[in-house]
Design a protein around this motif. Structure first.
Motif, PDB file in Angstrom:
ATOM      1  N   MET A   1       0.881  -1.227   0.092  1.00  0.00           N
ATOM      2  CA  MET A   1       0.048  -0.215  -0.050  1.00  0.00           C
ATOM      3  C   MET A   1       0.828   1.184  -0.006  1.00  0.00           C
ATOM      4  N   ALA A   2       0.611   2.429  -0.893  1.00  0.00           N
ATOM      5  CA  ALA A   2       1.452   3.322  -0.907  1.00  0.00           C
ATOM      6  C   ALA A   2       1.265   4.152   0.314  1.00  0.00           C
ATOM      7  N   THR A   3       2.369   4.989   0.720  1.00  0.00           N
ATOM      8  CA  THR A   3       2.417   5.858   1.905  1.00  0.00           C
ATOM      9  C   THR A   3       1.837   7.205   1.265  1.00  0.00           C
ATOM     10  N   ARG A   4       0.858   7.508   1.996  1.00  0.00           N
ATOM     11  CA  ARG A   4       0.163   8.973   1.897  1.00  0.00           C
ATOM     12  C   ARG A   4       0.962  10.136   2.272  1.00  0.00           C
ATOM     13  N   LEU A   5       1.349  10.789   1.260  1.00  0.00           N
ATOM     14  CA  LEU A   5       2.308  11.995   1.656  1.00  0.00           C
ATOM     15  C   LEU A   5       1.738  13.438   1.313  1.00  0.00           C
ATOM     16  N   PHE A   6       1.981  14.246   2.058  1.00  0.00           N
ATOM     17  CA  PHE A   6       1.543  15.701   1.931  1.00  0.00           C
ATOM     18  C   PHE A   6       2.804  16.430   2.092  1.00  0.00           C
ATOM     19  N   ILE A   7       2.873  17.350   1.247  1.00  0.00           N
ATOM     20  CA  ILE A   7       4.079  18.390   1.044  1.00  0.00           C
ATOM     21  C   ILE A   7       3.257  19.711   1.454  1.00  0.00           C
ATOM     22  N   ASP A   8       3.499  20.350   2.649  1.00  0.00           N
ATOM     23  CA  ASP A   8       3.064  21.738   2.888  1.00  0.00           C
ATOM     24  C   ASP A   8       4.030  22.653   2.620  1.00  0.00           C
ATOM     25  N   GLY A   9       3.828  23.520   1.531  1.00  0.00           N
ATOM     26  CA  GLY A   9       4.715  24.320   1.129  1.00  0.00           C
ATOM     27  C   GLY A   9       5.237  23.933  -0.162  1.00  0.00           C
ATOM     28  N   ALA A  10       4.227  23.016  -0.973  1.00  0.00           N
ATOM     29  CA  ALA A  10       4.831  22.393  -2.156  1.00  0.00           C
ATOM     30  C   ALA A  10       5.179  23.571  -3.599  1.00  0.00           C
ATOM     31  N   ALA A  11       4.804  24.827  -3.218  1.00  0.00           N
ATOM     32  CA  ALA A  11       5.055  25.577  -4.172  1.00  0.00           C
ATOM     33  C   ALA A  11       6.353  26.265  -4.046  1.00  0.00           C
ATOM     34  N   GLY A  12       6.920  25.983  -2.949  1.00  0.00           N
ATOM     35  CA  GLY A  12       8.509  26.792  -2.871  1.00  0.00           C
ATOM     36  C   GLY A  12       9.396  26.007  -3.529  1.00  0.00           C
ATOM     37  N   GLY A  15       9.955  22.497  -2.143  1.00  0.00           N
ATOM     38  CA  GLY A  15       8.799  21.530  -2.208  1.00  0.00           C
ATOM     39  C   GLY A  15       8.639  21.307  -3.504  1.00  0.00           C
ATOM     40  N   LEU A  16       9.049  22.157  -4.396  1.00  0.00           N
ATOM     41  CA  LEU A  16       9.059  21.943  -6.046  1.00  0.00           C
ATOM     42  C   LEU A  16      10.028  20.830  -6.274  1.00  0.00           C
ATOM     43  N   GLU A  17      11.400  21.020  -5.833  1.00  0.00           N
ATOM     44  CA  GLU A  17      12.312  19.897  -6.020  1.00  0.00           C
ATOM     45  C   GLU A  17      11.957  18.562  -5.540  1.00  0.00           C
ATOM     46  N   ILE A  18      11.484  18.675  -4.092  1.00  0.00           N
ATOM     47  CA  ILE A  18      11.062  17.406  -3.564  1.00  0.00           C
ATOM     48  C   ILE A  18       9.864  16.514  -4.653  1.00  0.00           C
ATOM     49  N   VAL A 276      37.046  20.672   3.481  1.00  0.00           N
ATOM     50  CA  VAL A 276      36.193  21.504   2.366  1.00  0.00           C
ATOM     51  C   VAL A 276      35.006  20.444   1.922  1.00  0.00           C
ATOM     52  N   ALA A 277      33.641  20.938   1.936  1.00  0.00           N
ATOM     53  CA  ALA A 277      32.808  20.095   1.497  1.00  0.00           C
ATOM     54  C   ALA A 277      32.062  20.819   0.396  1.00  0.00           C
ATOM     55  N   VAL A 278      31.685  19.949  -0.573  1.00  0.00           N
ATOM     56  CA  VAL A 278      31.126  20.641  -1.857  1.00  0.00           C
ATOM     57  C   VAL A 278      29.822  19.627  -1.838  1.00  0.00           C
ATOM     58  N   LEU A 279      28.822  20.482  -2.060  1.00  0.00           N
ATOM     59  CA  LEU A 279      27.279  20.180  -2.290  1.00  0.00           C
ATOM     60  C   LEU A 279      26.448  20.887  -2.969  1.00  0.00           C
ATOM     61  N   ASP A 280      25.305  20.533  -3.133  1.00  0.00           N
ATOM     62  CA  ASP A 280      24.260  21.065  -3.778  1.00  0.00           C
ATOM     63  C   ASP A 280      23.468  21.358  -2.849  1.00  0.00           C
ATOM     64  N   ASN A 281      23.207  22.932  -2.484  1.00  0.00           N
ATOM     65  CA  ASN A 281      22.332  23.469  -1.489  1.00  0.00           C
ATOM     66  C   ASN A 281      20.705  23.064  -1.611  1.00  0.00           C
ATOM     67  N   LEU A 282      20.416  22.640  -2.762  1.00  0.00           N
ATOM     68  CA  LEU A 282      18.985  22.270  -2.825  1.00  0.00           C
ATOM     69  C   LEU A 282      18.838  20.564  -2.870  1.00  0.00           C
ATOM     70  N   GLY A 283      20.145  19.988  -2.918  1.00  0.00           N
ATOM     71  CA  GLY A 283      20.293  18.380  -2.820  1.00  0.00           C
ATOM     72  C   GLY A 283      20.425  18.035  -1.492  1.00  0.00           C
ATOM     73  N   LYS A 284      21.629  17.577  -1.311  1.00  0.00           N
ATOM     74  CA  LYS A 284      21.890  17.161   0.094  1.00  0.00           C
ATOM     75  C   LYS A 284      21.603  18.255   1.198  1.00  0.00           C
ATOM     76  N   GLY A 285      21.665  19.511   0.609  1.00  0.00           N
ATOM     77  CA  GLY A 285      21.428  20.498   1.622  1.00  0.00           C
ATOM     78  C   GLY A 285      19.824  20.857   1.792  1.00  0.00           C
ATOM     79  N   ALA A 286      18.999  20.245   0.974  1.00  0.00           N
ATOM     80  CA  ALA A 286      17.626  20.369   1.385  1.00  0.00           C
ATOM     81  C   ALA A 286      16.746  19.262   0.855  1.00  0.00           C
ATOM     82  N   SER A 287      16.233  19.516  -0.315  1.00  0.00           N
ATOM     83  CA  SER A 287      15.256  18.319  -0.802  1.00  0.00           C
ATOM     84  C   SER A 287      15.708  16.688  -0.935  1.00  0.00           C
ATOM     85  N   GLY A 288      17.144  16.930  -1.428  1.00  0.00           N
ATOM     86  CA  GLY A 288      17.832  15.649  -1.408  1.00  0.00           C
ATOM     87  C   GLY A 288      17.635  14.886  -0.113  1.00  0.00           C
ATOM     88  N   ALA A 289      18.109  15.480   0.871  1.00  0.00           N
ATOM     89  CA  ALA A 289      18.022  15.147   2.283  1.00  0.00           C
ATOM     90  C   ALA A 289      16.770  14.943   2.979  1.00  0.00           C
TER      91      ALA A 289
END
Length: 308
Positions: A1-12, A15-18, A276-289
């Protein structure tokens, strides 16, 4: 059975990246509110209560309000804001540091900040191993793509006459500092010097060290070896063993990435090092995490849907 998921703030931005990373994934059944309902409190409350897991992509105060709206439900929450990163009852969503089991069993998970992700990945394992002192006055120098500042900063950097460089945080009270200190196990707060450059995404986080002034004879090689061993089994975090890299670049058109690369540089005398750490602020730094934590909470392979 699929997990029901709600993204509150999906337009930011986050949220869009997720949503993009979840596209086509049959493990999840997304609860979506239309534009007229997105800011309607009753509709949001219903969605939060109907979800198995909710991801909050909201400003701090709005995230706190969302948690209150979810009271009385059994909904598990991943908060991408900074509202709960050092709050009691919340699990810090950095599986490489906190442990996968802690996140898998948590009801409330707070996503790490983008800058702290780089700092903690570098410093926390070395402090735990006793290779770096917990009572050292650490400094963090970092630059990020402008997407991390949300819609207002994106518009500013994409407008005519945009700045070439933006440094900030001069009040020494940046909201990322508490989690840096807490999860690295430090006795003092860090001096944090963040800046924004005209690249949409990407981030470089650097911690300079005066090894010669520390006890215990730490060397760049020992630090690099310790980090390599610590992340040996990670599919997300890697350690570069080549210390002869002449430069590190942020490309203005870099593709999305959910990985993070760590590097350790030292001078020939052994007195100085630069972590030094190199990452994507929208990836491991946000939506990827957030996706990585979501996978773990749902008992799925942690890298499912990630761009590595």
């Amino acid at each position: 059975m699929a997990t029901r998921l709600f993204i509150d703030g999906a337009a930011g931005t986050t949220g869009l990246e997720i949503r993009e990373r979840l596209a086509g994934r049959s493990e999840f059944d997304l609860i979506v509110l239309d534009d007229a309902q997105r800011k309607d409190e009753a509709a949001r409350r219903d969605a939060l209560h109907a979800a198995d897991i909710a991801i909050l992509c909201l400003p701090d105060d709005a995230a706190k309000d969302a948690v209150k709206l979810a009271e009385g439900s059994g909904t598990r929450i991943i908060d991408a804001s900074s509202a709960h990163r050092v709050a009691e009852g919340w699990t810090y969503g950095f599986p490489e540091l906190i442990g996968h089991a802690a996140i898998a069993n948590a009801r409330f998970v707070s996503n790490p900040g983008c800058y702290p992700t780089g700092f903690l990945a570098l410093v926390a394992p070395l402090v735990r191993a006793g290779l770096l002192p917990a009572d050292w006055p650490y400094t963090v120098n970092a630059v990020s793509g402008y997407s991390g500042g949300g819609n207002a900063l994106i518009a500013r950097f994409e407008a005519e006459g945009a700045p070439a460089f933006r440094a900030y945080g001069y009040d020494m009270a940046h909201k990322h500092r508490p989690e840096m200190r807490a999860y690295a196990g430090l006795e003092h707060g860090v001096i944090f010097a963040p800046a924004v450059v005209p690249a949409y995404r990407g981030m470089i986080v650097e911690v300079p060290l005066h090894l010669g002034a520390m006890t215990g004879d730490p060397t760049a090689d020992r630090l690099r070896d310790a980090l390599s061993e610590y992340y040996r089994e990670s599919e997300v975090v890697s350690v570069c063993t080549d210390s002869s890299v002449p430069e590190i670049l942020l490309e203005s058109s870099a593709p999305p990435s959910d990985s993070m690369t760590l590097q350790v540089f030292g001078n020939s005398g052994g007195w100085h090092a630069r972590l030094v750490a190199v990452l994507d602020n929208l990836g491991k730094g946000a939506s990827g995490a957030a996706i990585q934590n979501l996978n773990i909470m749902c008992g799925l392979p942690e890298t499912t849907g990630l761009r590595l």
